[in-house]
Design a protein around this motif. Structure first.
Motif, mmCIF file in Angstrom:
data_model
loop_
_atom_site.group_PDB
_atom_site.id
_atom_site.type_symbol
_atom_site.label_atom_id
_atom_site.label_comp_id
_atom_site.label_asym_id
_atom_site.label_seq_id
_atom_site.Cartn_x
_atom_site.Cartn_y
_atom_site.Cartn_z
ATOM 1 N N PHE A 54 0.798 -1.223 0.000
ATOM 2 C CA PHE A 54 0.000 0.000 0.000
ATOM 3 C C PHE A 54 0.836 1.281 0.000
ATOM 4 O O PHE A 54 0.299 2.378 -0.053
ATOM 5 C CB PHE A 54 -0.958 -0.011 1.197
ATOM 6 C CG PHE A 54 -1.922 -1.160 1.139
ATOM 7 C CD1 PHE A 54 -3.026 -1.111 0.299
ATOM 8 C CD2 PHE A 54 -1.708 -2.300 1.892
ATOM 9 C CE1 PHE A 54 -3.907 -2.172 0.221
ATOM 10 C CE2 PHE A 54 -2.588 -3.372 1.824
ATOM 11 C CZ PHE A 54 -3.686 -3.313 0.981
ATOM 12 N N GLU A 55 2.155 1.128 0.049
ATOM 13 C CA GLU A 55 3.041 2.296 0.016
ATOM 14 C C GLU A 55 3.032 2.888 -1.392
ATOM 15 O O GLU A 55 2.932 2.159 -2.382
ATOM 16 C CB GLU A 55 4.464 1.894 0.395
ATOM 17 C CG GLU A 55 4.627 1.482 1.843
ATOM 18 C CD GLU A 55 4.410 2.649 2.797
ATOM 19 O OE1 GLU A 55 4.844 3.770 2.482
ATOM 20 O OE2 GLU A 55 3.793 2.420 3.855
ATOM 21 N N PRO A 56 3.115 4.216 -1.516
ATOM 22 C CA PRO A 56 3.167 4.819 -2.854
ATOM 23 C C PRO A 56 4.445 4.413 -3.583
ATOM 24 O O PRO A 56 5.472 4.161 -2.961
ATOM 25 C CB PRO A 56 3.140 6.323 -2.583
ATOM 26 C CG PRO A 56 3.288 6.501 -1.125
ATOM 27 C CD PRO A 56 3.132 5.187 -0.445
ATOM 28 N N LEU A 57 4.355 4.334 -4.903
ATOM 29 C CA LEU A 57 5.515 3.989 -5.708
ATOM 30 C C LEU A 57 6.474 5.175 -5.779
ATOM 31 O O LEU A 57 6.048 6.326 -5.757
ATOM 32 C CB LEU A 57 5.086 3.606 -7.124
ATOM 33 C CG LEU A 57 4.228 2.345 -7.258
ATOM 34 C CD1 LEU A 57 3.775 2.176 -8.699
ATOM 35 C CD2 LEU A 57 4.986 1.125 -6.788
ATOM 36 N N GLN A 63 7.635 6.198 -13.434
ATOM 37 C CA GLN A 63 8.103 6.467 -14.791
ATOM 38 C C GLN A 63 8.143 5.181 -15.625
ATOM 39 O O GLN A 63 7.864 5.194 -16.811
ATOM 40 C CB GLN A 63 9.479 7.126 -14.770
ATOM 41 C CG GLN A 63 9.477 8.540 -14.216
ATOM 42 C CD GLN A 63 8.630 9.476 -15.056
ATOM 43 O OE1 GLN A 63 8.620 9.381 -16.269
ATOM 44 N NE2 GLN A 63 7.904 10.366 -14.395
ATOM 45 N N GLN A 64 8.470 4.074 -14.995
ATOM 46 C CA GLN A 64 8.524 2.800 -15.712
ATOM 47 C C GLN A 64 7.145 2.350 -16.185
ATOM 48 O O GLN A 64 7.013 1.667 -17.189
ATOM 49 C CB GLN A 64 9.155 1.735 -14.841
ATOM 50 C CG GLN A 64 10.627 1.951 -14.586
ATOM 51 C CD GLN A 64 11.207 0.928 -13.618
ATOM 52 O OE1 GLN A 64 10.510 0.078 -13.093
ATOM 53 N NE2 GLN A 64 12.500 1.035 -13.381
ATOM 54 N N TRP A 65 6.109 2.743 -15.494
ATOM 55 C CA TRP A 65 4.742 2.364 -15.865
ATOM 56 C C TRP A 65 4.214 3.225 -17.002
ATOM 57 O O TRP A 65 3.270 2.862 -17.663
ATOM 58 C CB TRP A 65 3.808 2.482 -14.661
ATOM 59 C CG TRP A 65 3.937 1.302 -13.736
ATOM 60 C CD1 TRP A 65 4.621 1.262 -12.566
ATOM 61 C CD2 TRP A 65 3.362 0.014 -13.911
ATOM 62 N NE1 TRP A 65 4.522 0.027 -12.006
ATOM 63 C CE2 TRP A 65 3.740 -0.762 -12.812
ATOM 64 C CE3 TRP A 65 2.569 -0.568 -14.890
ATOM 65 C CZ2 TRP A 65 3.376 -2.095 -12.666
ATOM 66 C CZ3 TRP A 65 2.188 -1.903 -14.745
ATOM 67 C CH2 TRP A 65 2.591 -2.646 -13.644
ATOM 68 N N GLU A 66 4.810 4.369 -17.231
ATOM 69 C CA GLU A 66 4.309 5.270 -18.263
ATOM 70 C C GLU A 66 4.889 4.974 -19.616
ATOM 71 O O GLU A 66 5.689 4.265 -19.924
ATOM 72 C CB GLU A 66 4.589 6.724 -17.891
ATOM 73 C CG GLU A 66 3.765 7.128 -16.697
ATOM 74 C CD GLU A 66 4.005 8.590 -16.317
ATOM 75 O OE1 GLU A 66 4.695 9.305 -17.049
ATOM 76 O OE2 GLU A 66 3.494 8.994 -15.268
#
Length: 66
Positions: A54-57, A63-66
């Motif tokens: 549940f911690e924010p990335l 950036q890797q997800w974009e």
């Protein structure tokens, strides 16, 4: 009877296409005996999630997800 209708249809199929029909029927029949797989129900997880989930990335991971 339906099997006779199927047999009549098979008689009109060219000889060079019968192997394809055989494969279709054979693998269909084999599939009938297999155990039915239960469909996946979204949202149901087995196990537990730790607090880290549940911690924010980090910005780098975002950036890797974009």
């Amino acid at each position: 009877m339906l099997i006779h209708k199927i047999y009549q249809e098979l008689q009109d199929i060219p000889e060079d296409k019968l192997a394809e029909i055989y494969d279709l029927i054979h693998y269909f029949r084999l599939g009938l005996g297999q155990e039915q797989i239960q469909p996946r129900i979204p949202g149901l997880l087995t196990g537990t999630l730790g607090d880290d989930f549940f911690e924010p990335l980090s910005e780098e991971e975002l950036q890797q997800w974009e």
